[in-house]
Design an enzyme around this catalytic site. Structure first.
Site, PDB file in Angstrom:
ATOM      1  N   HIS A 239       0.885  -1.175   0.000  1.00 45.88           N
ATOM      2  CA  HIS A 239       0.000   0.000   0.000  1.00 45.88           C
ATOM      3  C   HIS A 239       0.920   1.222   0.000  1.00 45.88           C
ATOM      4  CE1 HIS A 239      -3.621  -2.300   0.718  1.00 45.88           C
ATOM      5  NE2 HIS A 239      -3.017  -2.939   1.697  1.00 45.88           N
ATOM      6  N   ASP A 270      -1.712  -0.780  -3.960  1.00 39.74           N
ATOM      7  CA  ASP A 270      -2.422   0.407  -4.437  1.00 39.74           C
ATOM      8  C   ASP A 270      -1.505   1.601  -4.203  1.00 39.74           C
ATOM      9  OD1 ASP A 270      -2.874   0.691  -1.635  1.00 39.74           O
ATOM     10  OD2 ASP A 270      -4.979   0.105  -1.811  1.00 39.74           O
TER      11      ASP A 270
HETATM   12  C1  XIL Z   1      -9.153  -3.747   4.326  1.00 44.86           C
HETATM   13  C2  XIL Z   1     -10.327  -3.834   3.348  1.00 44.86           C
HETATM   14  O1  XIL Z   1      -9.873  -3.402   2.094  1.00 44.86           O
HETATM   15  C3  XIL Z   1     -11.485  -2.983   3.809  1.00 44.86           C
HETATM   16  O2  XIL Z   1     -12.621  -3.238   2.999  1.00 44.86           O
HETATM   17  C4  XIL Z   1     -11.810  -3.282   5.276  1.00 44.86           C
HETATM   18  O3  XIL Z   1     -12.806  -2.400   5.717  1.00 44.86           O
HETATM   19  C5  XIL Z   1     -10.583  -3.171   6.132  1.00 44.86           C
HETATM   20  O4  XIL Z   1      -9.566  -4.028   5.642  1.00 44.86           O
HETATM   21  N1  XIL Z   1      -4.225  -4.893   5.177  1.00 44.86           N
HETATM   22  C6  XIL Z   1      -4.899  -6.071   4.957  1.00 44.86           C
HETATM   23  C7  XIL Z   1      -6.270  -6.033   4.388  1.00 44.86           C
HETATM   24  O5  XIL Z   1      -4.318  -7.144   5.129  1.00 44.86           O
HETATM   25  O6  XIL Z   1      -7.069  -7.097   4.843  1.00 44.86           O
HETATM   26  C8  XIL Z   1      -6.967  -4.725   4.657  1.00 44.86           C
HETATM   27  O7  XIL Z   1      -8.193  -4.728   3.943  1.00 44.86           O
HETATM   28  C9  XIL Z   1      -6.087  -3.571   4.259  1.00 44.86           C
HETATM   29  C10 XIL Z   1      -4.802  -3.569   5.031  1.00 44.86           C
END
Ligand code: XIL
Length: 357
Positions: A239, A270
């Site tokens: 991320h 992302d």
């Molecule tokens: C996030 C989802 O994208 C959302 O829809 C939810 O509300 C919260 O979790 N790290 C992870 C993911 O391992 O499971 C998370 O996903 C984002 C951060």
């Protein structure tokens, strides 16, 4: 002589144009085919009934991962009941479109149901609950989910290199708190028993570069490999915030992990952009975002053990970044809100088409 030179230039240009027109017609999954790369995305089953969502998904990706619906709060809503209905929608879609499915996630400190977090269980009881959960969920998807994020985000954000305090480790934990990563090892062993064919991953945030957190994960994975603990891969979430990615360090990190004999998957990529109150990014940022997608994909492709690139959703219409950032950031994915391909899409596709080098 002049004419010959001109003919050569024309031929070369023509060839190039021919090549790029070919690439331009390809989807991500077609572009990934020659290198055998997995190109995946996180999926919300509620959106599968939207035609543009489903058709883009099927056309562009060869791998899917449930974004939320295999987390405890959805799949294990009560102590004695499991709900696989939404997870099954995703595996059915994947089967219909010849896609692989990654499972996410068996052991995490977030998105757990109240019956678990507010219950008063002893360590012995928690160990039983966790073993039953892993056995049941992995067992249900045996042969359908090829790889699992067994444990997610077990290392701390604030204390570099230290394991996080969680219900599974030491609050009260499953009874192995004094033994470092032994509680993680136990989870991998349970998952392996439930599906010996599944590839088992440790998944983490903020460990994509060489830093104290990835150093600690590296030490754990090396120890697991030496002692035959069944771990097959490491997932780096990716991320990316503030349009900053130290790609040289990402590449060095992928290199050292794959040298341990484990695969690396980019699991949740992302690239968040600052957005105005209507959710629109600055045009110049779209290009910088594209550069990051291309550079990360190219870094992965340059290591044979880096076998999957996955984005955390694919359309800006449905992305967790908006809610996560209180709407100050967004536009983080390769497709815009109308399923139009962004510069990031082209960049990713061209990197995939270029293949391994
Ligand atoms: C996030 C989802 O994208 C959302 O829809 C939810 O509300 C919260 O979790 N790290 C992870 C993911 O391992 O499971 C998370 O996903 C984002 C951060």
């Amino acid at each position: 002589m002049k004419w010959r030179a001109l003919a050569l230039v024309l031929a070369a240009t023509g060839l190039r144009l021919g090549f790029s027109a070919g690439v331009r017609d390809q989807s991500l999954r077609e572009a990934a085919q020659s290198s055998g790369m997995l190109i995946g995305t996180a999926v919300r089953p509620a959106q599968l009934s939207e035609t543009a969502y489903a058709s883009t998904l099927a056309r562009e990706f060869n791998m899917l991962e449930p974004e939320d619906v295999l987390k405890w709060e959805t799949v294990h809503p009560e102590l004695h009941s499991f709900d696989f209905s939404q997870g099954d929608q995703i595996t059915d879609f994947a089967t219909r479109h010849s896609m692989k499915v990654r499972g996410h996630t068996l052991v995490w400190h977030q998105q757990n149901p109240k019956w678990l977090t507010e219950g008063t269980y002893t360590s012995g009881e928690l160990a039983q609950i966790l073993e039953k959960h892993i056995t049941t969920v992995v067992g249900h998807y045996r042969g359908k989910i090829f790889a699992w994020d067994v444990v997610n985000e077990a290392f701390d954000e604030l204390q570099p290199g230290k394991l996080r305090s969680t219900i599974w480790r030491d609050q009260p934990g499953i009874g192995l708190a004094g033994n470092g990563s032994l509680y993680i090892e136990r989870c991998f062993r349970w998952a392996h028993e439930a599906d010996p064919q599944a590839l088992l991953f440790y998944n983490e945030a903020g460990a994509e570069v060489v830093n104290p957190k990835s150093d600690a994960i590296y030490a754990m994975v090396r120890d697991f490999r030496r002692r035959g603990v069944p771990i097959d891969g490491v997932g780096f979430q990716m991320h990316i915030e503030n349009l900053r990615a130290d790609v040289a360090s990402i590449s060095a990190n992928i290199k050292r992990f794959t040298a341990l004999g484990v695969q690396v998957h980019i699991t949740e990529m992302d690239v968040a952009l600052p957005v105005d109150p209507s959710g629109n990014p600055r045009p110049e940022d779209l290009q910088l975002q594209a550069d990051i997608y291309r550079e990360v994909a190219t870094a992965c492709l340059s290591h044979p053990g880096c076998t999957a690139i996955q984005t955390w959703g694919f359309t800006d219409k449905y992305s967790w970044i908006g809610s996560h950032s209180k709407q100050t950031h967004g536009a983080a994915l390769p497709f815009d809100r109308n399923y139009g391909a962004k510069p990031a899409y082209e960049a990713l596709r061209n990197a995939l088409a270029a293949g391994r080098r």
